[in-house]
Design an enzyme around this catalytic site. Structure first.
Site, PDB file in Angstrom:
ATOM      1  N   GLU A  51      -6.389 -10.784  -1.499  1.00 36.42           N
ATOM      2  CA  GLU A  51      -7.165 -10.390  -0.225  1.00 36.42           C
ATOM      3  C   GLU A  51      -8.353 -10.233  -0.585  1.00 36.42           C
ATOM      4  O   GLU A  51      -9.242  -9.527  -0.406  1.00 36.42           O
ATOM      5  CB  GLU A  51      -6.601  -9.266   0.470  1.00 36.42           C
ATOM      6  CG  GLU A  51      -5.244  -8.985   1.107  1.00 36.42           C
ATOM      7  CD  GLU A  51      -4.817  -7.947   1.590  1.00 36.42           C
ATOM      8  OE1 GLU A  51      -5.616  -7.095   2.214  1.00 36.42           O
ATOM      9  OE2 GLU A  51      -3.561  -7.606   1.649  1.00 36.42           O
ATOM     10  N   GLU A  57       0.835  -1.424  -0.126  1.00 38.54           N
ATOM     11  CA  GLU A  57      -0.007  -0.022  -0.003  1.00 38.54           C
ATOM     12  C   GLU A  57       0.848   1.129   0.067  1.00 38.54           C
ATOM     13  O   GLU A  57       0.794   2.066   0.741  1.00 38.54           O
ATOM     14  CB  GLU A  57      -1.056   0.149   1.137  1.00 38.54           C
ATOM     15  CG  GLU A  57      -2.117  -1.260   1.094  1.00 38.54           C
ATOM     16  CD  GLU A  57      -2.780  -1.389   2.276  1.00 38.54           C
ATOM     17  OE1 GLU A  57      -2.732  -0.496   3.042  1.00 38.54           O
ATOM     18  OE2 GLU A  57      -3.648  -2.151   2.401  1.00 38.54           O
TER      19      GLU A  57
HETATM   20  O1  G3I Z   1      -3.214  -7.280  18.708  1.00 41.10           O
HETATM   21  C1  G3I Z   1      -4.489  -6.655  19.392  1.00 41.10           C
HETATM   22  C2  G3I Z   1      -4.563  -7.416  20.597  1.00 41.10           C
HETATM   23  O2  G3I Z   1      -3.655  -7.076  21.713  1.00 41.10           O
HETATM   24  C3  G3I Z   1      -6.148  -6.786  21.232  1.00 41.10           C
HETATM   25  O3  G3I Z   1      -6.495  -7.817  22.228  1.00 41.10           O
HETATM   26  C4  G3I Z   1      -7.099  -6.798  19.993  1.00 41.10           C
HETATM   27  C5  G3I Z   1      -8.444  -6.131  20.483  1.00 41.10           C
HETATM   28  O4  G3I Z   1      -9.141  -5.936  19.320  1.00 41.10           O
HETATM   29  O5  G3I Z   1      -6.718  -5.817  18.898  1.00 41.10           O
HETATM   30  C6  G3I Z   1      -5.641  -6.618  18.405  1.00 41.10           C
HETATM   31  O6  G3I Z   1      -5.235  -5.843  17.445  1.00 41.10           O
HETATM   32  C7  G3I Z   1      -5.833  -5.713  16.257  1.00 41.10           C
HETATM   33  C8  G3I Z   1      -5.187  -6.781  14.853  1.00 41.10           C
HETATM   34  O7  G3I Z   1      -5.846  -6.618  13.815  1.00 41.10           O
HETATM   35  C9  G3I Z   1      -4.741  -8.212  15.428  1.00 41.10           C
HETATM   36  O8  G3I Z   1      -5.978  -8.875  15.689  1.00 41.10           O
HETATM   37  C10 G3I Z   1      -6.266  -4.596  15.598  1.00 41.10           C
HETATM   38  O9  G3I Z   1      -7.107  -3.985  16.725  1.00 41.10           O
HETATM   39  C11 G3I Z   1      -6.946  -4.461  14.525  1.00 41.10           C
HETATM   40  O10 G3I Z   1      -7.117  -3.083  13.956  1.00 41.10           O
HETATM   41  C12 G3I Z   1      -6.230  -5.427  13.333  1.00 41.10           C
HETATM   42  O11 G3I Z   1      -6.912  -5.371  12.180  1.00 41.10           O
HETATM   43  C13 G3I Z   1      -6.230  -5.778  10.991  1.00 41.10           C
HETATM   44  C14 G3I Z   1      -5.973  -4.761  10.252  1.00 41.10           C
HETATM   45  O12 G3I Z   1      -5.175  -5.376   8.943  1.00 41.10           O
HETATM   46  C15 G3I Z   1      -4.823  -3.593  10.547  1.00 41.10           C
HETATM   47  O13 G3I Z   1      -4.676  -2.522   9.497  1.00 41.10           O
HETATM   48  C16 G3I Z   1      -6.959  -7.097  10.556  1.00 41.10           C
HETATM   49  O14 G3I Z   1      -7.138  -8.075  11.270  1.00 41.10           O
HETATM   50  C17 G3I Z   1      -6.420  -7.451   9.286  1.00 41.10           C
HETATM   51  O15 G3I Z   1      -7.447  -8.254   8.537  1.00 41.10           O
HETATM   52  C18 G3I Z   1      -6.040  -6.253   8.177  1.00 41.10           C
HETATM   53  O16 G3I Z   1      -5.426  -6.817   6.931  1.00 41.10           O
HETATM   54  C19 G3I Z   1      -5.031  -5.769   6.128  1.00 41.10           C
HETATM   55  C20 G3I Z   1      -4.041  -6.341   5.478  1.00 41.10           C
HETATM   56  O17 G3I Z   1      -3.000  -6.557   6.093  1.00 41.10           O
HETATM   57  C21 G3I Z   1      -3.479  -5.428   4.185  1.00 41.10           C
HETATM   58  N1  G3I Z   1      -4.396  -4.834   3.329  1.00 41.10           N
HETATM   59  C22 G3I Z   1      -5.691  -4.482   3.970  1.00 41.10           C
HETATM   60  C23 G3I Z   1      -6.246  -5.462   5.037  1.00 41.10           C
HETATM   61  C24 G3I Z   1      -7.475  -5.252   5.540  1.00 41.10           C
HETATM   62  O18 G3I Z   1      -7.604  -3.908   6.541  1.00 41.10           O
END
Ligand code: G3I
Length: 380
Positions: A268, A163
């Site tokens: 994705e 990105e």
């Molecule tokens: O690590 C913390 C954890 O400690 C906590 O307990 C939990 C509570 O909500 O949150 C955890 O972090 C989350 C993380 O995923 C791991 O589960 C974040 O809040 C959450 O925002 C994060 O979201 C991820 C996102 O990327 C972040 O930008 C999504 O799971 C993941 O599917 C998404 O993937 C991205 C690709 O990497 C790149 N392309 C876009 C795609 C969708 O956004």
């Protein structure tokens, strides 16, 4: 009334028990009359992958793991190999989940993707605080050298940079660009190639159906190629909607990328069925949509997906895959961003706490109509 509630409760308990037993026994497809898996069906066309979360990687979700082993021949870690988890503090690496992830892929003979080496999101805080460019570059070299070398020969492909472009095709102003200069993408690709010359190297981005954005990415690919810098594929993320992008726009992505002699990977794929807040407010991605949280208008299918929408979703997946099949010679992988609906990131984005249905397996780990359509597209 009392009798109804009791009947309902007993039926629900029986259903839950039956579902749990059948899933645990690998019979998650009892609602579908095929024993063949998706990856079997598509094995001569392209890899069929899934992004897997940390619960699956760490063995805490055996039902999803079972589906992954049976249905997919490629995996991507949804979060576990991102910088903030792998190197949260300078030179403090954590490979617990990464090692388990790679072990799962190796054991099952899968095409293993590393996601993502360089991304401005989910980056360690210390990188954002590093002031000196030299120090920043040292950290980047250390990160790439350490992570890529550790999985050399095991991780088949890296999302090297993720990105990095704006919607108008210009280079995004990120901490990497600011510290390493406009040529940073190329320099990072070179570093990864040094650490694992045999890995496939991918540039990954979303909204590549937008001509200006795709043009910016393609220019970058040409620049790398003219300098002899290895780039193997463009990853088009494919977070799509029921009505957009059009099949024509998707086809254009495939044609334009493959014209440059690099592979096309849809990295994705998921399809949201929920209302889009941008349409309501004409907003940008960066806008905060928390005011819609709990608004039933924005979360219309909390109690189940109507048959009409389920059908629409299945048809959308079918149409997209017909196009992928047509261009099988240009596409080397199609990866779904998740295994089952309940665990999709789209339940929490762009509005938290919704009930979305973007994948091929439902909240009870059962294949959906969309799955059936994709299986039936390929003859026996
Ligand atoms: O690590 C913390 C954890 O400690 C906590 O307990 C939990 C509570 O909500 O949150 C955890 O972090 C989350 C993380 O995923 C791991 O589960 C974040 O809040 C959450 O925002 C994060 O979201 C991820 C996102 O990327 C972040 O930008 C999504 O799971 C993941 O599917 C998404 O993937 C991205 C690709 O990497 C790149 N392309 C876009 C795609 C969708 O956004």
């Amino acid at each position: 009334m009392k009798i109804n509630i009791t009947k309902f409760t007993v039926t629900s308990i029986i259903l839950i028990i039956v579902c749990s037993i059948s899933c645990a026994n690998g019979l998650y497809k009892s609602n579908i009359d095929t024993k063949e898996s998706l990856s079997d069906k598509y094995k001569d066309l392209f890899y069929i992958g899934a992004a897997i979360n940390e619960d699956i990687i760490m063995g805490r979700d055996s039902k999803s793991e079972n589906i992954v082993r049976s249905e997919f021949n490629s995996i991507t870690p949804e979060n576990s190999l991102k910088w903030m988890y792998v190197q949260p503090a300078p030179n403090h690496f954590n490979f617990v989940a990464g090692d388990k992830y790679v072990e799962l892929g190796v054991k099952n003979n899968m095409y293993i993707v590393g996601h993502a080496l360089v991304w401005h999101n989910q980056l360690a805080d210390f990188m954002k605080r590093t002031e000196s460019s030299d120090e920043f570059i040292n950290h980047v070299e250390n990160h790439i050298g350490t992570v890529v070398s550790r999985y050399k020969g095991k991780i088949d492909a890296w999302d090297v940079v993720n990105e990095a472009f704006n919607e108008d095709g210009s280079l995004r102003s990120s901490v990497f660009k600011n510290q390493m200069g406009d040529n940073y993408i190329e320099n990072i690709f070179k570093l990864v190639e040094i650490s694992d010359p045999d890995a496939d190297l991918i540039y990954n981005d979303y909204n590549l159906y937008k001509p200006a954005k795709l043009a910016g990415v393609l220019e970058m690919v040409k620049r790398l190629q003219s300098n002899g810098t290895k780039i193997s594929a463009i990853g088009a993320q494919a977070h799509w909607r029921l009505d957009s992008p059009s099949l024509k726009e998707i086809e254009q992505i495939i044609l334009n990328i493959s014209e440059l002699g690099v592979e096309v990977m849809f990295t994705e794929l998921d399809i949201t069925v929920l209302p889009n807040p941008w349409k309501l407010v004409g907003a940008e991605v960066t806008q905060n949509f928390s005011k819609f949280e709990g608004d039933p208008k924005m979360n219309p299918y909390e109690n189940g997906l109507p048959q009409s929408i389920e059908k629409q979703l299945a048809k959308r997946y079918e149409d997209i895959f017909k196009l992928f099949i047509k261009h099988q010679d240009k596409i080397s992988r199609v990866t779904f961003w998740g295994v089952m609906d309940k665990h999709s990131w789209l339940n929490d984005w762009p509005i938290k706490g919704r009930t979305n249905y973007p994948l091929l397996f439902d909240r009870y780990y059962k294949p959906k109509q969309a799955y059936n359509k994709l299986i039936n597209l390929i003859g026996n």
